[in-house]
Design a protein around this motif. Structure first.
Motif, PDB file in Angstrom:
ATOM      1  N   LEU A 125       0.830  -1.209   0.000  1.00 21.53           N
ATOM      2  CA  LEU A 125       0.000   0.000   0.000  1.00 21.53           C
ATOM      3  C   LEU A 125       0.860   1.253   0.000  1.00 21.53           C
ATOM      4  O   LEU A 125       0.526   2.254  -0.657  1.00 21.53           O
ATOM      5  CB  LEU A 125      -0.940  -0.011   1.210  1.00 21.53           C
ATOM      6  N   SER A 126       1.987   1.214   0.723  1.00 20.53           N
ATOM      7  CA  SER A 126       2.903   2.358   0.716  1.00 20.53           C
ATOM      8  C   SER A 126       3.469   2.584  -0.680  1.00 20.53           C
ATOM      9  O   SER A 126       3.586   3.726  -1.151  1.00 20.53           O
ATOM     10  CB  SER A 126       4.044   2.136   1.713  1.00 20.53           C
ATOM     11  N   SER A 127       3.799   1.488  -1.367  1.00 24.22           N
ATOM     12  CA  SER A 127       4.331   1.589  -2.729  1.00 24.22           C
ATOM     13  C   SER A 127       3.301   2.135  -3.703  1.00 24.22           C
ATOM     14  O   SER A 127       3.652   2.712  -4.733  1.00 24.22           O
ATOM     15  CB  SER A 127       4.816   0.215  -3.213  1.00 24.22           C
ATOM     16  N   SER A 128       2.025   1.951  -3.377  1.00 28.73           N
ATOM     17  CA  SER A 128       0.966   2.457  -4.253  1.00 28.73           C
ATOM     18  C   SER A 128       0.690   3.944  -4.036  1.00 28.73           C
ATOM     19  O   SER A 128      -0.164   4.523  -4.717  1.00 28.73           O
ATOM     20  CB  SER A 128      -0.325   1.661  -4.033  1.00 28.73           C
ATOM     21  N   GLY A 129       1.408   4.549  -3.072  1.00 28.96           N
ATOM     22  CA  GLY A 129       1.239   5.976  -2.824  1.00 28.96           C
ATOM     23  C   GLY A 129       0.395   6.316  -1.619  1.00 28.96           C
ATOM     24  O   GLY A 129       0.200   7.498  -1.306  1.00 28.96           O
ATOM     25  N   GLU A 130      -0.098   5.292  -0.920  1.00 28.48           N
ATOM     26  CA  GLU A 130      -0.942   5.508   0.247  1.00 28.48           C
ATOM     27  C   GLU A 130      -0.064   5.759   1.476  1.00 28.48           C
ATOM     28  O   GLU A 130       0.987   5.141   1.639  1.00 28.48           O
ATOM     29  CB  GLU A 130      -1.789   4.257   0.496  1.00 28.48           C
ATOM     30  N   LYS A 131      -0.477   6.682   2.346  1.00 31.02           N
ATOM     31  CA  LYS A 131       0.184   6.795   3.647  1.00 31.02           C
ATOM     32  C   LYS A 131      -0.485   5.782   4.566  1.00 31.02           C
ATOM     33  O   LYS A 131      -1.714   5.781   4.730  1.00 31.02           O
ATOM     34  CB  LYS A 131       0.060   8.202   4.234  1.00 31.02           C
ATOM     35  N   VAL A 132       0.340   4.899   5.161  1.00 33.93           N
ATOM     36  CA  VAL A 132      -0.187   3.711   5.832  1.00 33.93           C
ATOM     37  C   VAL A 132       0.141   3.726   7.317  1.00 33.93           C
ATOM     38  O   VAL A 132       1.244   4.103   7.725  1.00 33.93           O
ATOM     39  CB  VAL A 132       0.389   2.427   5.185  1.00 33.93           C
ATOM     40  N   GLY A 133      -0.814   3.285   8.103  1.00 31.30           N
ATOM     41  CA  GLY A 133      -0.596   3.021   9.517  1.00 31.30           C
ATOM     42  C   GLY A 133      -0.482   1.522   9.719  1.00 31.30           C
ATOM     43  O   GLY A 133      -1.151   0.737   9.043  1.00 31.30           O
ATOM     44  N   HIS A 139       6.090  -3.452  16.134  1.00 26.24           N
ATOM     45  CA  HIS A 139       5.928  -2.037  16.450  1.00 26.24           C
ATOM     46  C   HIS A 139       4.648  -1.524  15.802  1.00 26.24           C
ATOM     47  O   HIS A 139       4.053  -2.181  14.951  1.00 26.24           O
ATOM     48  CB  HIS A 139       7.133  -1.209  15.973  1.00 26.24           C
ATOM     49  N   ASN A 140       4.230  -0.347  16.230  1.00 25.89           N
ATOM     50  CA  ASN A 140       3.185   0.391  15.538  1.00 25.89           C
ATOM     51  C   ASN A 140       3.874   1.450  14.689  1.00 25.89           C
ATOM     52  O   ASN A 140       4.986   1.876  15.003  1.00 25.89           O
ATOM     53  CB  ASN A 140       2.224   1.051  16.529  1.00 25.89           C
ATOM     54  N   ARG A 141       3.203   1.875  13.631  1.00 27.71           N
ATOM     55  CA  ARG A 141       3.831   2.842  12.750  1.00 27.71           C
ATOM     56  C   ARG A 141       2.788   3.768  12.136  1.00 27.71           C
ATOM     57  O   ARG A 141       1.700   3.328  11.754  1.00 27.71           O
ATOM     58  CB  ARG A 141       4.596   2.109  11.637  1.00 27.71           C
ATOM     59  N   ILE A 142       3.104   5.049  12.089  1.00 26.58           N
ATOM     60  CA  ILE A 142       2.295   6.018  11.361  1.00 26.58           C
ATOM     61  C   ILE A 142       3.178   6.558  10.245  1.00 26.58           C
ATOM     62  O   ILE A 142       4.125   7.304  10.512  1.00 26.58           O
ATOM     63  CB  ILE A 142       1.819   7.159  12.269  1.00 26.58           C
ATOM     64  N   GLY A 143       2.913   6.146   9.018  1.00 25.12           N
ATOM     65  CA  GLY A 143       3.817   6.480   7.934  1.00 25.12           C
ATOM     66  C   GLY A 143       5.177   5.865   8.217  1.00 25.12           C
ATOM     67  O   GLY A 143       5.296   4.655   8.396  1.00 25.12           O
ATOM     68  N   ALA A 144       6.203   6.692   8.321  1.00 31.06           N
ATOM     69  CA  ALA A 144       7.552   6.200   8.620  1.00 31.06           C
ATOM     70  C   ALA A 144       7.880   6.300  10.106  1.00 31.06           C
ATOM     71  O   ALA A 144       8.948   5.853  10.536  1.00 31.06           O
ATOM     72  CB  ALA A 144       8.577   6.996   7.813  1.00 31.06           C
ATOM     73  N   ARG A 145       6.979   6.863  10.900  1.00 38.98           N
ATOM     74  CA  ARG A 145       7.247   7.077  12.328  1.00 38.98           C
ATOM     75  C   ARG A 145       6.932   5.819  13.131  1.00 38.98           C
ATOM     76  O   ARG A 145       5.817   5.300  13.087  1.00 38.98           O
ATOM     77  CB  ARG A 145       6.428   8.266  12.849  1.00 38.98           C
ATOM     78  N   LEU A 163      -5.453   5.358  16.316  1.00 37.95           N
ATOM     79  CA  LEU A 163      -6.155   5.548  15.047  1.00 37.95           C
ATOM     80  C   LEU A 163      -6.483   7.024  14.820  1.00 37.95           C
ATOM     81  O   LEU A 163      -6.405   7.531  13.692  1.00 37.95           O
ATOM     82  CB  LEU A 163      -7.434   4.712  15.021  1.00 37.95           C
ATOM     83  N   GLY A 164      -6.837   7.716  15.901  1.00 40.35           N
ATOM     84  CA  GLY A 164      -7.113   9.145  15.801  1.00 40.35           C
ATOM     85  C   GLY A 164      -5.887   9.932  15.362  1.00 40.35           C
ATOM     86  O   GLY A 164      -5.980  10.863  14.547  1.00 40.35           O
ATOM     87  N   LYS A 165      -4.717   9.551  15.883  1.00 42.36           N
ATOM     88  CA  LYS A 165      -3.472  10.214  15.472  1.00 42.36           C
ATOM     89  C   LYS A 165      -3.184   9.946  13.997  1.00 42.36           C
ATOM     90  O   LYS A 165      -2.650  10.811  13.296  1.00 42.36           O
ATOM     91  CB  LYS A 165      -2.315   9.716  16.335  1.00 42.36           C
ATOM     92  N   MET A 166      -3.530   8.744  13.541  1.00 44.83           N
ATOM     93  CA  MET A 166      -3.326   8.436  12.124  1.00 44.83           C
ATOM     94  C   MET A 166      -4.147   9.364  11.246  1.00 44.83           C
ATOM     95  O   MET A 166      -3.660   9.852  10.209  1.00 44.83           O
ATOM     96  CB  MET A 166      -3.710   6.969  11.850  1.00 44.83           C
ATOM     97  N   ILE A 167      -5.375   9.645  11.645  1.00 41.42           N
ATOM     98  CA  ILE A 167      -6.223  10.555  10.872  1.00 41.42           C
ATOM     99  C   ILE A 167      -5.579  11.940  10.812  1.00 41.42           C
ATOM    100  O   ILE A 167      -5.472  12.551   9.740  1.00 41.42           O
ATOM    101  CB  ILE A 167      -7.628  10.653  11.500  1.00 41.42           C
TER     102      ILE A 167
END
Length: 498
Positions: A125-133, A139-145, A163-167
């Motif tokens: 999904l990241s390769s398709s251009g989506e920002k992914v959680g 680990h948990n990840r928000i984008g690259a964090r 999930l709220g932080k991801m939004i």
């Protein structure tokens, strides 16, 4: 948010106090209460949150949700519900703005393969251009964090806050490992899943679930949730391993579209011409969602299944096949999953999270295919967990290993000697005493395996994988199998220690 508005998310049996009070937070942990918080009293395994209501109020709680009425100060608002765990999940979802309704939610469940499958889907999904959680075991990840984890699936309040932080940070899709504990304990209630992926079902966690049927029913909850109406305009979808004996149960439970994947049985997406080697695995994918050849850096038949599940999920979500192929082929590995440790030695060392009978058998079967010398296995079983799998793990290690060293995993509050004795019950019928040894100290056990390894041997260190700690008693101590293996190799060669 006003308490009155928040309580609209749950069924209330009794209530009192000022429900127009404005809330500043919500928690189930009295130690985390701040002025203006709602405290939800949960019955835990070792303690009951109802016993800590007084402490929560002293710390500033202005409202309490509970399962039974308690005598409270007159200025404290309260509500009684039937199940506070379920209520906590729904209240948390509402408090943080129902974030799952704004995300493309993909849940992955199963005994083994969840971490790798979620990682592969996330990469696609990241390769398709989506920002992914990503929410999972490593680990948990928000984008690259990267965000550290404490549970495979967080408690419901922590999950909804994440999930709220991801939004807020612009995430469009969230890929989540969904554990059976989380499903049974209502942690993901309040989450609207758009896709559910089933990897496999083998024995694990029977200390908690009591029976395989109970374990299965917990997993099925994720697929049953696909039958609930959603507000996103997305057709919900189930992705199921057709080769697992429980596949039909998951298909019956699921709502929306159903896609299957497999190697042996008829499936919508299937693999042929599988070639496993030390560097990876190659195979052809065919079926109704497309066809291509894959050359993965991941090895083992089990990773064929993980890749098939990820391919099917991504294709069903509409990701172009060329993006899926490139993303899968670019994945170099997943931390602690058949991870090779290379410190310049002339034998192979592999660290893996395998802590179930099926997981151990998968990695040892693969290692056996790759071993030109001897296969040496270091492993144990966790304490305060499913005792029934201990002899099974022992018999599997005995079946595939040339030599095994039985040691401690995370003994927790159990006596390591008792845990090891349970493992040995499965070892003794299959091997002679000279083909195994016991070393309770995991550091020493790894050192022994490294010291006896010769050219072309393979050393498997199983059970902890990515974990960088060991739980002894109720304390966590720093411990990383990968680091210990490197130190042992350097010591063997006489190198200076870092």
């Amino acid at each position: 948010m006003l308490l009155r508005e928040l309580l609209e998310a749950v069924d209330i049996r009794a209530a009192g106090g000022n429900h127009d009070v404005r809330l500043k937070g919500i928690t189930y942990d009295s130690r985390k209460v701040r002025p203006g918080f709602l405290f939800v009293s949960i019955k835990g395994f070792k303690s009951d949150g109802h016993d800590y209501v007084g402490q929560a109020i002293k710390r500033g709680a202005v409202a309490v949700v509970m399962e039974r009425e308690l005598e409270l100060p007159p200025d404290i608002a309260w509500a009684v519900v039937q199940d506070t765990r379920h209520a906590l999940a729904l209240l948390s979802a509402r408090f943080f703005g129902d974030p799952s309704k704004q995300l493309k939610m993909i849940g992955v469940t199963g005994t083994n393969g969840k971490t790798t499958t979620t990682s592969l889907i996330s990469s696609i999904l990241s390769s398709s251009g989506e920002k992914v959680g990503l929410i999972g075991t490593v680990h948990n990840r928000i984008g690259a964090r990267i965000i550290p984890v404490s549970h495979t699936t967080p408690e419901s309040t922590d999950l909804q806050e994440l999930l709220g932080k991801m939004i807020v940070e612009g995430v469009g899709a969230c890929v989540m490992e969904v554990s059976s504990h989380a499903l049974a304990l209502n942690r993901v209630d309040g989450c609207e899943f758009d896709m559910a992926v089933f990897t496999n079902l083998t024995q694990d966690h029977l200390d908690f679930h009591q029976s395989m049927e109970d374990y299965l029913e917990a997993k099925l909850k994720l697929f049953k949730s696909l039958n609930l109406p959603g507000d996103k305009g997305i057709i919900k979808c189930a992705v199921i391993n057709a080769d697992d004996p429980a596949a039909e149960r998951f298909a019956q439970a699921a709502g929306g579209l159903i896609y299957t994947f497999g190697v042996k049985n008829t499936a919508d997406v299937y693999a042929t011409e599988i070639n496993v080697n030390a560097r990876g695995v190659s195979f052809n994918i065919g079926g109704k969602l497309g066809s291509c050849q894959l050359n993965l850096h991941l090895t083992g038949l089990f990773n064929v299944y993980n890749a098939l599940g990820a391919f099917t999920a991504a294709a069903a979500l509409g990701v172009p096949q060329e993006i899926i192929k490139d993303a899968l082929e670019n994945v170099q590995g997943v931390p602690g999953r058949f991870e090779q440790v290379d410190a310049g030695q002339d034998f192979t060392v592999i660290v893996d999270y395998a802590h179930t009978p099926d997981g151990l058998e998968n990695i040892l079967k693969t290692a056996r295919q790759l071993t030109r010398g001897r296969l040496i296995t270091v492993y144990g079983c966790g304490g305060d967990r499913d005792r029934g799998k201990r002899p099974m793990m022992g018999s599997i290690a005995a079946k595939y290993s040339d030599f095994q060293i039985i040691t401690s995993d995370n003994p927790r509050t159990e006596n390591p000697a008792i845990i090891i004795q349970g493992i040995i019950e499965g070892v003794l019928p299959l091997v002679q005493k000279e083909n195994y040894l016991v070393e309770q100290d995991r550091r020493k056990a790894i050192g022994l395996a490294i010291s006896m390894a010769r050219k072309d041997d393979v050393v498997i260190i199983a059970g902890k994988g990515h974990e960088d700690y060991q739980i002894i008693g109720t304390e966590k101590f720093p411990f990383d199998d990968r680091r210990e293996a490197v130190l042992a190799i350097k010591e063997l060669r006489g190198d200076k220690m870092d």
